[in-house]
Design a protein around this motif. Structure first.
Motif, PDB file in Angstrom:
ATOM      1  N   SER A 183       0.837  -1.197   0.000  1.00  0.00           N
ATOM      2  CA  SER A 183       0.000   0.000   0.000  1.00  0.00           C
ATOM      3  C   SER A 183       0.869   1.243   0.000  1.00  0.00           C
ATOM      4  O   SER A 183       2.004   1.218   0.521  1.00  0.00           O
ATOM      5  CB  SER A 183      -0.963   0.008   1.188  1.00  0.00           C
ATOM      6  N   GLN A 184       0.353   2.285  -0.620  1.00  0.00           N
ATOM      7  CA  GLN A 184       1.086   3.544  -0.703  1.00  0.00           C
ATOM      8  C   GLN A 184       0.143   4.696  -0.360  1.00  0.00           C
ATOM      9  O   GLN A 184      -1.038   4.659  -0.676  1.00  0.00           O
ATOM     10  CB  GLN A 184       1.647   3.748  -2.120  1.00  0.00           C
ATOM     11  N   SER A 185       0.713   5.697   0.285  1.00  0.00           N
ATOM     12  CA  SER A 185      -0.080   6.872   0.617  1.00  0.00           C
ATOM     13  C   SER A 185       0.782   8.118   0.571  1.00  0.00           C
ATOM     14  O   SER A 185       1.997   8.040   0.831  1.00  0.00           O
ATOM     15  CB  SER A 185      -0.696   6.719   2.018  1.00  0.00           C
ATOM     16  N   PRO A 186       0.196   9.273   0.197  1.00  0.00           N
ATOM     17  CA  PRO A 186      -1.161   9.361  -0.334  1.00  0.00           C
ATOM     18  C   PRO A 186      -1.233   8.793  -1.749  1.00  0.00           C
ATOM     19  O   PRO A 186      -0.195   8.526  -2.362  1.00  0.00           O
ATOM     20  CB  PRO A 186      -1.417  10.875  -0.331  1.00  0.00           C
ATOM     21  N   ARG A 187      -2.402   8.569  -2.279  1.00  0.00           N
ATOM     22  CA  ARG A 187      -2.517   8.115  -3.665  1.00  0.00           C
ATOM     23  C   ARG A 187      -2.282   9.259  -4.636  1.00  0.00           C
ATOM     24  O   ARG A 187      -1.780   9.054  -5.737  1.00  0.00           O
ATOM     25  CB  ARG A 187      -3.908   7.518  -3.908  1.00  0.00           C
ATOM     26  N   TYR A 188      -2.645  10.451  -4.231  1.00  0.00           N
ATOM     27  CA  TYR A 188      -2.469  11.638  -5.064  1.00  0.00           C
ATOM     28  C   TYR A 188      -1.913  12.755  -4.188  1.00  0.00           C
ATOM     29  O   TYR A 188      -2.333  12.917  -3.043  1.00  0.00           O
ATOM     30  CB  TYR A 188      -3.789  12.091  -5.697  1.00  0.00           C
ATOM     31  N   LYS A 189      -0.978  13.506  -4.764  1.00  0.00           N
ATOM     32  CA  LYS A 189      -0.401  14.619  -4.020  1.00  0.00           C
ATOM     33  C   LYS A 189      -0.165  15.754  -5.004  1.00  0.00           C
ATOM     34  O   LYS A 189       0.482  15.558  -6.045  1.00  0.00           O
ATOM     35  CB  LYS A 189       0.909  14.207  -3.366  1.00  0.00           C
TER      36      LYS A 189
ATOM     37  N   LEU B 279       6.358  10.603   0.708  1.00  0.00           N
ATOM     38  CA  LEU B 279       5.525   9.531   0.168  1.00  0.00           C
ATOM     39  C   LEU B 279       5.803   8.262   0.959  1.00  0.00           C
ATOM     40  O   LEU B 279       6.963   7.890   1.166  1.00  0.00           O
ATOM     41  CB  LEU B 279       5.845   9.313  -1.319  1.00  0.00           C
ATOM     42  N   ARG B 280       4.721   7.584   1.359  1.00  0.00           N
ATOM     43  CA  ARG B 280       4.873   6.423   2.243  1.00  0.00           C
ATOM     44  C   ARG B 280       4.595   5.130   1.504  1.00  0.00           C
ATOM     45  O   ARG B 280       3.713   5.074   0.644  1.00  0.00           O
ATOM     46  CB  ARG B 280       3.913   6.551   3.422  1.00  0.00           C
TER      47      ARG B 280
ATOM     48  N   THR C 177       1.895   6.557  -5.993  1.00  0.00           N
ATOM     49  CA  THR C 177       1.466   7.904  -5.605  1.00  0.00           C
ATOM     50  C   THR C 177       1.690   8.808  -6.808  1.00  0.00           C
ATOM     51  O   THR C 177       2.813   8.900  -7.315  1.00  0.00           O
ATOM     52  CB  THR C 177       2.280   8.436  -4.414  1.00  0.00           C
TER      53      THR C 177
END
Lengths: 112, 115
Positions: free
Chosen positions: B5-11, B21-22, B110
């Motif tokens: 999983s990655q966050s955020p999806r949009y920046k 970015l995580r 992301t």
């Protein structure tokens, strides 16, 4: 210069048609991978080919590794709208960090 | 979760801002990779971790890019003083390694837009 050349870059076909996309290089590889990437998602591994001349089938998808292990092809029979996506070939770096080196991809649109 | 999983999806960032970015890899996966994917192109390697050790950062485009994985699990990719050319999708992948194999499993990415 791109290590892996993919062709065609774009392809738009009608449902039910057959198609072939290519991944070519002047280098020899121990293995080659094909991925499909849908919009907004990461690439998903379809197949890894290892042996020169190898043919692998995944339902309507047929993957071939060239005899000299420099090139590969992906053939799709009776394409369906669900096959739409970006098809990427990739190879592992010759070093020991296992990073993937990618082609630019073939963007496939299958129209119903 | 079952996957990466990655966050955020949009920046969306204004030029000059810092972003982080995580990436949460699959639990137990040893290796973690970051790739950058420009629109309509294939991914390009940025950096690679084996557990907490960053073994290769040769793909980081400038010293504005920094990645860490302090406990060998979650990783953060930080971009300082963002520029328009940093706009891209940043993909994270993890692999189990050892007898579990080296297949890389990718997160959704992301999408970074620098205005």
């Amino acid at each position: 210069t791109q290590l892996l050349e993919q062709s065609p870059q774009f392809l738009s076909i009608q449902e039910g048609e057959n198609l072939t996309v290519y991944c070519n290089s002047s280098s020899v590889f121990s293995s080659l991978q094909w991925y499909r990437q849908e919009p907004g998602e990461g690439p998903v591994l379809l197949v890894t080919v290892v042996t020169g001349g190898e043919v692998k089938k995944l339902k309507r998808l047929t993957f071939q590794f060239g005899d000299a292990r420099k090139d590969s092809s992906l053939h799709i029979t009776a394409a369906q709208p669900g096959d739409t996506g970006l098809y990427l070939c990739a190879v592992l770096n010759a070093g020991n960090n296992r990073k993937l080196i990618w082609g630019l991809g073939t963007s496939l649109a299958v129209n119903p | 979760g079952a996957g990466v999983s990655q966050s955020p999806r949009y920046k969306v960032a204004k030029r000059g801002q810092d972003v982080a970015l995580r990436c949460d890899p699959i639990s137990g996966h040893v290796s973690l990779f970051w790739y950058q994917q420009a629109l309509g192109q294939g991914p390009e390697f940025l950096t690679y971790f084996q557990n907490e050790a960053q073994l290769d950062k040769s793909g980081l485009p400038s010293d504005r890019f920094f990645a860490e994985r302090p406990e060998g699990s979650v990783s953060t990719l930080k971009i300082q003083r963002t520029q328009q050319e940093d706009s891209a999708v940043y993909l994270c992948a993890s692999s189990l390694d050892g007898t579990g194999g080296h297949e890389q499993y990718f997160g959704p990415g992301t999408r970074l837009t620098v205005t």
